[in-house]
Enzyme design. Structure first.
Site, PDB file in Angstrom:
ATOM      1  N   ARG A  11      30.043  60.508  47.090  1.00 57.15           N
ATOM      2  CA  ARG A  11      30.259  59.700  45.884  1.00 57.15           C
ATOM      3  C   ARG A  11      29.809  60.496  44.683  1.00 57.15           C
ATOM      4  O   ARG A  11      28.705  61.041  44.683  1.00 57.15           O
ATOM      5  CB  ARG A  11      29.384  58.428  45.927  1.00 57.15           C
ATOM      6  N   GLY A  37      89.408  80.323  65.360  1.00 57.28           N
ATOM      7  CA  GLY A  37      89.928  80.142  64.005  1.00 57.28           C
ATOM      8  C   GLY A  37      88.832  80.141  62.958  1.00 57.28           C
ATOM      9  O   GLY A  37      87.645  79.989  63.255  1.00 57.28           O
ATOM     10  N   ASN A  69      45.610  69.585  55.591  1.00 60.60           N
ATOM     11  CA  ASN A  69      45.785  70.449  56.765  1.00 60.60           C
ATOM     12  C   ASN A  69      46.147  71.878  56.407  1.00 60.60           C
ATOM     13  O   ASN A  69      46.218  72.728  57.273  1.00 60.60           O
ATOM     14  CB  ASN A  69      46.855  69.866  57.689  1.00 60.60           C
ATOM     15  N   ARG A 114      89.531  75.394  55.617  1.00 60.86           N
ATOM     16  CA  ARG A 114      89.441  74.166  54.811  1.00 60.86           C
ATOM     17  C   ARG A 114      88.044  73.564  54.748  1.00 60.86           C
ATOM     18  O   ARG A 114      87.785  72.667  53.952  1.00 60.86           O
ATOM     19  CB  ARG A 114      90.447  73.136  55.339  1.00 60.86           C
ATOM     20  N   GLU A 156     106.745  74.072  65.548  1.00 64.73           N
ATOM     21  CA  GLU A 156     105.726  74.077  64.498  1.00 64.73           C
ATOM     22  C   GLU A 156     106.344  73.608  63.189  1.00 64.73           C
ATOM     23  O   GLU A 156     107.513  73.886  62.902  1.00 64.73           O
ATOM     24  CB  GLU A 156     105.135  75.479  64.341  1.00 64.73           C
ATOM     25  N   ASN A 192      41.049  52.978  62.609  1.00 63.86           N
ATOM     26  CA  ASN A 192      41.800  52.437  61.482  1.00 63.86           C
ATOM     27  C   ASN A 192      41.799  53.465  60.349  1.00 63.86           C
ATOM     28  O   ASN A 192      40.741  53.938  59.937  1.00 63.86           O
ATOM     29  CB  ASN A 192      41.133  51.145  61.013  1.00 63.86           C
ATOM     30  N   ARG A 247      57.508  62.880  61.603  1.00 66.54           N
ATOM     31  CA  ARG A 247      58.137  64.205  61.694  1.00 66.54           C
ATOM     32  C   ARG A 247      57.965  64.863  63.063  1.00 66.54           C
ATOM     33  O   ARG A 247      57.220  64.367  63.906  1.00 66.54           O
ATOM     34  CB  ARG A 247      57.588  65.070  60.563  1.00 66.54           C
TER      35      ARG A 247
HETATM   36  C1  UD1 Z   1      98.265  73.887  66.782  1.00 67.65           C
HETATM   37  C2  UD1 Z   1      99.600  73.746  67.474  1.00 67.65           C
HETATM   38  C3  UD1 Z   1     100.320  72.495  66.917  1.00 67.65           C
HETATM   39  C4  UD1 Z   1      99.464  71.267  67.118  1.00 67.65           C
HETATM   40  C5  UD1 Z   1      98.064  71.494  66.520  1.00 67.65           C
HETATM   41  C6  UD1 Z   1      97.165  70.351  66.898  1.00 67.65           C
HETATM   42  C7  UD1 Z   1     100.228  76.021  67.959  1.00 67.65           C
HETATM   43  C8  UD1 Z   1     101.108  77.150  67.617  1.00 67.65           C
HETATM   44  N1  UD1 Z   1     100.382  74.933  67.252  1.00 67.65           N
HETATM   45  O1  UD1 Z   1      98.491  74.031  65.392  1.00 67.65           O
HETATM   46  O2  UD1 Z   1     101.539  72.324  67.597  1.00 67.65           O
HETATM   47  O3  UD1 Z   1     100.091  70.156  66.515  1.00 67.65           O
HETATM   48  O4  UD1 Z   1      97.478  72.709  67.030  1.00 67.65           O
HETATM   49  O5  UD1 Z   1      95.932  70.478  66.269  1.00 67.65           O
HETATM   50  O6  UD1 Z   1      99.441  76.131  68.886  1.00 67.65           O
HETATM   51  N2  UD1 Z   1      92.744  79.225  67.363  1.00 67.65           N
HETATM   52  C9  UD1 Z   1      92.313  80.353  68.011  1.00 67.65           C
HETATM   53  N3  UD1 Z   1      92.911  81.541  67.726  1.00 67.65           N
HETATM   54  C10 UD1 Z   1      93.905  81.642  66.825  1.00 67.65           C
HETATM   55  C11 UD1 Z   1      94.358  80.473  66.169  1.00 67.65           C
HETATM   56  C12 UD1 Z   1      93.765  79.284  66.463  1.00 67.65           C
HETATM   57  O7  UD1 Z   1      91.396  80.293  68.839  1.00 67.65           O
HETATM   58  O8  UD1 Z   1      94.383  82.770  66.609  1.00 67.65           O
HETATM   59  C13 UD1 Z   1      92.085  77.963  67.650  1.00 67.65           C
HETATM   60  C14 UD1 Z   1      91.485  77.302  66.425  1.00 67.65           C
HETATM   61  O9  UD1 Z   1      90.124  77.705  66.250  1.00 67.65           O
HETATM   62  C15 UD1 Z   1      91.596  75.828  66.759  1.00 67.65           C
HETATM   63  C16 UD1 Z   1      92.832  75.763  67.665  1.00 67.65           C
HETATM   64  O10 UD1 Z   1      93.064  77.067  68.123  1.00 67.65           O
HETATM   65  O11 UD1 Z   1      90.487  75.351  67.466  1.00 67.65           O
HETATM   66  C17 UD1 Z   1      94.058  75.231  66.942  1.00 67.65           C
HETATM   67  O12 UD1 Z   1      94.325  76.068  65.839  1.00 67.65           O
HETATM   68  P1  UD1 Z   1      94.887  75.496  64.465  1.00 67.65           P
HETATM   69  O13 UD1 Z   1      95.185  76.624  63.553  1.00 67.65           O
HETATM   70  O14 UD1 Z   1      94.027  74.400  64.004  1.00 67.65           O
HETATM   71  O15 UD1 Z   1      96.217  74.813  64.966  1.00 67.65           O
HETATM   72  P2  UD1 Z   1      97.669  75.054  64.470  1.00 67.65           P
HETATM   73  O16 UD1 Z   1      98.092  76.455  64.778  1.00 67.65           O
HETATM   74  O17 UD1 Z   1      97.748  74.606  63.098  1.00 67.65           O
END
Ligand code: UD1
Ligand code: CA
Length: 432
Positions: free
Chosen positions: A413, A11, A359, A15, A149, A350, A308
């Site tokens: 000095r 994903g 440096n 946000r 969903e 010291n 560091r």
């Molecule tokens: C999904 C669930 C929802 C659940 C929620 C919990 C589905 C359809 N819905 O929601 O029921 O309450 O998670 O967090 O599964 N990702 C991919 N490929 C994609 C889309 C998403 O790898 O095409 C990954 C995202 O990077 C993320 C995870 O899947 O890590 C969940 O995706 P996100 O869009 O956050 O979840 P929702 O679809 O909103």
């Protein structure tokens, strides 16, 4: 080790409002994806991460730390959604644990509750006061019947407070059959992984809800969530080390990297930050000091000092407003206001207030080597490369531009001139 794990991380993380992929944002010093990978690799020898958004960047990051993790590229243009993410992956074991890359707080023991739940499908659920944004879970007679969903909910379904936390353990055989059958006939026109629940139920299979801790399973979606997750992780890290024998003054104000390590009895005062793979052994770190990927053994640092990367301090006392970089200090005292960079300083030496290792000449960095039992007077500049041998004295205010041999005094000095009566003359006050 009889379970395969797949981590969904394709994903975009819109946000976060960031050029950095969401799963590479760090929590307590480590990308959040790595926290999920740590939990996954502890319970499985077959771990796959699904990527798409900024594929190369995330892949490179994973491969720099994890040698035995499989990377799968999702065809997100043609098969978007969590169901699309699982197309075309080969799993080695009979059961598959599916989790999200944005769950940095999930613990292995909670994942094991899902893998140990039995049944054909086990899924994580949480009761939330505010379920908005999550898929709602329809439970009847102690079994899950369906996940809907939010965007597809009827008004009644929307009132359900039990939500899908997004982690599942599924029999591989079912997954392999169901995934190709998923459709995208829904509000988001995505392939929903969640639809496999209904498919399983329609076939007379049992889907077990496993109620899990909200704190562990809530995903990180925004920078507010990121900060919140870090707070929780910091609390865990501090608690762990306090139980191991580290005293912390006002622990809520202390930041500790998840890769830092303490050995023996240590005391950490308020406002201290410890970054990277620092190792603190039998040491006292005083208020508001910052330690960055350094080793500190049998000594004290601070208050308000900065140590560091590449520094290794043993039996050494570092005081306020001292900065140490890439230096090896053994049995040294540097009490006030100094910069010690690219240096090696030996026992009994010291370092007076205001000592600076020069440096850097604007092009390259050079070393300063100081031997045993050297007395470096205040306000000294050591122009590197320079070697100060054992048992020497550097007079206060000197600029040292040549090596100093054993037993010598180095003094530079500009002659002091005293002009009697100058004050009144200059300001033209009164009679002379
Ligand atoms: C999904 C669930 C929802 C659940 C929620 C919990 C589905 C359809 N819905 O929601 O029921 O309450 O998670 O967090 O599964 N990702 C991919 N490929 C994609 C889309 C998403 O790898 O095409 C990954 C995202 O990077 C993320 C995870 O899947 O890590 C969940 O995706 P996100 O869009 O956050 O979840 P929702 O679809 O909103
Ligand atoms: Ca989504």
């Amino acid at each position: 080790m009889s379970v395969s794990v797949v981590i969904l991380a394709a994903g975009k993380g819109t946000r976060m409002k960031s050029k950095t992929p969401k799963v590479l944002h760090t929590i307590s010093g480590k990308p959040m994806l790595f926290h999920a990978l740590d939990a996954a690799t502890k319970i499985s020898d077959d771990v796959t991460v699904v990527l798409h958004h900024q594929f190369d960047r995330v892949k490179e990051a994973i491969e720099s730390e994890y040698k035995r993790v499989n990377i799968h590229r999702q065809d997100a243009e043609n098969f978007p959604g969590t169901g699309g993410a699982l197309r075309g992956i080969d799993f080695r074991h009979d059961r598959v644990l599916i989790l999200n890359g944005d769950m940095p707080l999930v613990t292995t023991s909670s994942l094991l509750r899902l893998t140990d739940a039995g049944g054909d499908v086990a899924m994580s659920v949480i009761d939330l006061e505010d379920p908005s944004g999550y898929g709602r879970v329809v439970i009847e007679g102690g079994e899950v019947k369906e996940i809907v969903e939010e965007k597809d909910c009827t008004p009644e379904q929307r009132l359900i407070h039990t939500v899908n936390a997004g982690v599942y353990c599924v029999r591989r055989e079912l997954l392999e059959r169901y995934i190709p059958q998923l459709s995208n006939d829904n509000a988001q026109q995505e392939y929903y992984l969640t639809d496999i629940v209904k498919m399983a139920v329609d076939e007379g299979r049992h889907v077990k809800p496993v109620f899990v801790e909200e704190e562990e399973f809530k995903g990180v979606n925004s920078r507010v969530d990121l900060a919140h997750a870090e707070e929780i992780m910091q609390r865990r890290i501090r608690r762990y080390w306090m139980m191991e024998g580290v005293t912390m003054r006002l622990p809520e104000t202390i930041y500790i990297d998840c890769r830092a390590e303490f050995i023996g009895e240590c005391e950490i005062e308020s406002g201290v930050q410890i970054h990277g793979r620092s190792r603190i052994e039998n040491a006292h770190i005083k208020a508001h000091s910052v330690i960055e990927e350094a080793v500190i053994r049998d000594g004290s640092v601070g208050p308000m000092a900065r140590i560091r990367p590449g520094s290794n301090l043993s039996h050494t006392q570092i005081g306020n407003f001292v900065e140490v970089k890439k230096s090896i200090l053994k049995g040294v005292k540097a009490g006030h206001l100094s910069y010690l960079g690219d240096s090696e300083i030996d026992e009994g030496t010291n370092i007076g207030a205001g000592t600076i290792t020069c440096n850097y000449d604007g092009k390259a960095k050079y070393k300063t080597i100081i031997g045993k039992n050297v007395f470096v007077g205040s306000d000294t500049q050591l122009v590197a490369p320079v070697t100060i041998q054992d048992e020497t004295i550097i007079a206060a205010g000197s600029t040292v531009t040549r090596d100093v041999p054993t037993g010598a005094l180095a003094i530079s000095r500009t002659p002091l001139k005293i002009v009697e009566g100058f004050y009144r003359k200059f300001f033209n006050k009164g009679r002379q």
